[in-house]
Motif scaffolding. Structure first.
Motif, PDB file in Angstrom:
ATOM      1  N   ASP A 151       0.851  -1.187   0.000  1.00  0.00           N
ATOM      2  CA  ASP A 151       0.000   0.000   0.000  1.00  0.00           C
ATOM      3  C   ASP A 151       0.893   1.245   0.000  1.00  0.00           C
ATOM      4  O   ASP A 151       1.531   1.555   1.018  1.00  0.00           O
ATOM      5  CB  ASP A 151      -0.893  -0.006   1.240  1.00  0.00           C
ATOM      6  CG  ASP A 151      -1.838   1.194   1.295  1.00  0.00           C
ATOM      7  OD1 ASP A 151      -1.720   2.078   0.420  1.00  0.00           O
ATOM      8  OD2 ASP A 151      -2.669   1.247   2.206  1.00  0.00           O
ATOM      9  N   LYS A 211       0.235   4.357   0.243  1.00  0.00           N
ATOM     10  CA  LYS A 211      -0.126   5.331   1.280  1.00  0.00           C
ATOM     11  C   LYS A 211       0.467   4.938   2.623  1.00  0.00           C
ATOM     12  O   LYS A 211       0.965   5.787   3.379  1.00  0.00           O
ATOM     13  CB  LYS A 211      -1.646   5.451   1.380  1.00  0.00           C
ATOM     14  CG  LYS A 211      -2.302   6.102   0.169  1.00  0.00           C
ATOM     15  CD  LYS A 211      -3.798   6.247   0.363  1.00  0.00           C
ATOM     16  CE  LYS A 211      -4.447   6.925  -0.845  1.00  0.00           C
ATOM     17  NZ  LYS A 211      -5.933   7.043  -0.678  1.00  0.00           N
ATOM     18  N   GLU A 228       4.143   5.799   2.746  1.00  0.00           N
ATOM     19  CA  GLU A 228       4.431   7.223   2.944  1.00  0.00           C
ATOM     20  C   GLU A 228       4.115   7.680   4.365  1.00  0.00           C
ATOM     21  O   GLU A 228       4.805   8.551   4.910  1.00  0.00           O
ATOM     22  CB  GLU A 228       3.649   8.063   1.923  1.00  0.00           C
ATOM     23  CG  GLU A 228       4.081   7.830   0.482  1.00  0.00           C
ATOM     24  CD  GLU A 228       5.584   7.936   0.294  1.00  0.00           C
ATOM     25  OE1 GLU A 228       6.197   8.875   0.839  1.00  0.00           O
ATOM     26  OE2 GLU A 228       6.158   7.054  -0.380  1.00  0.00           O
TER      27      GLU A 228
END
Length: 294
Positions: A178, A180, A183
């Motif tokens: 993933d 996201k 990050e």
């Protein structure tokens, strides 16, 4: 001021005395008179520590000890001033007294642990009461008893990776399918303390681990094709990657079968952080602790 002594049998004793010099003509507009002081103008890349302490003598002693370890020191006599100073300076360390006027140290600890500016900054509680386990559980990196000695401080700085001899950039490989999630985790690991490398699948993670030999791997278990446990088994088979510590960051419920796989890797250091109830302060503290062990 303060006094210290070092002694060795047959060699004698060495005494040191620190006597702070103060100007008695401080005006009401002097920042020091308002509870905020800076011993120097901070230069870029300079190691800075913020001392949060309302007792001037205690603050002065802490400043002297930190300056002896190469820090430039800022002082805040209240939590409110500390929050303002922390938002406007790049800090390497915060020392925190719990008994503060106005907002107390516990609330300040929570605010600092949740702020983007300071969530990666280790916070050391310096207290006159025993609050060790509670302080660590709430996100503090360490708890020291008053009066703090230079030996205590040096040992703590070494454990936190802030000893000048151990300052280095740690390479961290984040593995998650993933983007996201990758990050979000990367945002908790600021430069230059951490150099972040990203892998978006298990196969890519194995290749990068073999090529880069990172200092730490942050690994998700649930990934398509090559899962986290497959990555662990592959790294375990290679002598050059078997010693890399792994911090598992996952939403997966760890089963008995998973545990059996992890238990079959005695040569690897594997720790676990669950994504449910993810706490940034505890996560950063766990990253630092895992790196300290290796």
């Amino acid at each position: 001021g303060s006094v210290a002594v070092a002694s060795a049998e047959g060699e004698g004793a060495c005494f040191a005395v620190w006597l702070p010099m103060r100007n008695s003509d401080r005006s009401a507009t002097d920042p020091a008179a308002l509870g905020a002081t800076a011993t120097t103008t901070l230069e870029p890349k300079e190691r800075a520590a913020l001392v949060v302490e309302d007792n001037q003598l205690e603050a002065e002693l802490t400043r002297l000890l930190l300056e002896a370890e190469g820090f430039s020191v800022l002082h805040a006599a209240s939590a409110e001033i500390a929050l303002k100073m922390a938002s406007s300076h790049e800090l390497s360390l915060i020392t925190l007294d719990l008994m503060l006027p106005g907002m107390n140290g516990w609330e300040l600890l929570q605010r600092l642990s949740e702020s983007e500016n300071t969530l990666h900054v280790p916070i050391v509680i310096v207290t006159g009461v025993t609050e060790g386990d509670l302080g660590l559980a709430r996100g503090a990196a360490a708890v020291l008893q008053k009066p703090m000695s230079r030996a205590q401080l040096k040992r703590t700085l070494a454990e936190l990776g802030l000893d000048p001899r151990h300052l280095r950039t740690h390479t961290v490989l984040i593995v998650d399918d993933d983007p996201k999630a990758v990050e979000v985790i990367a945002a908790f690991l600021p430069t230059p303390t951490y150099a972040v490398v990203r892998a978006y699948g298990g196969r890519e993670a194995i290749t990068l681990a073999e090529r880069l030999k990172p200092d730490l791997i942050l690994l998700d278990l649930i990934m398509p094709e090559v899962g986290g446990l497959d990555v662990i088994e592959a790294l375990q088979r290679d002598a050059q990657t078997a010693a890399i510590p792994i911090l598992i960051v996952t939403a997966k419920q760890i089963t008995e079968q998973d545990r059996s796989v992890l238990d079959r890797t005695p040569g690897m250091s594997i720790h676990l952080v669950e994504k449910s109830g993810f706490n940034s302060a505890r996560f950063v503290a766990e990253v630092r602790r895992t790196l300290r062990l290796h």
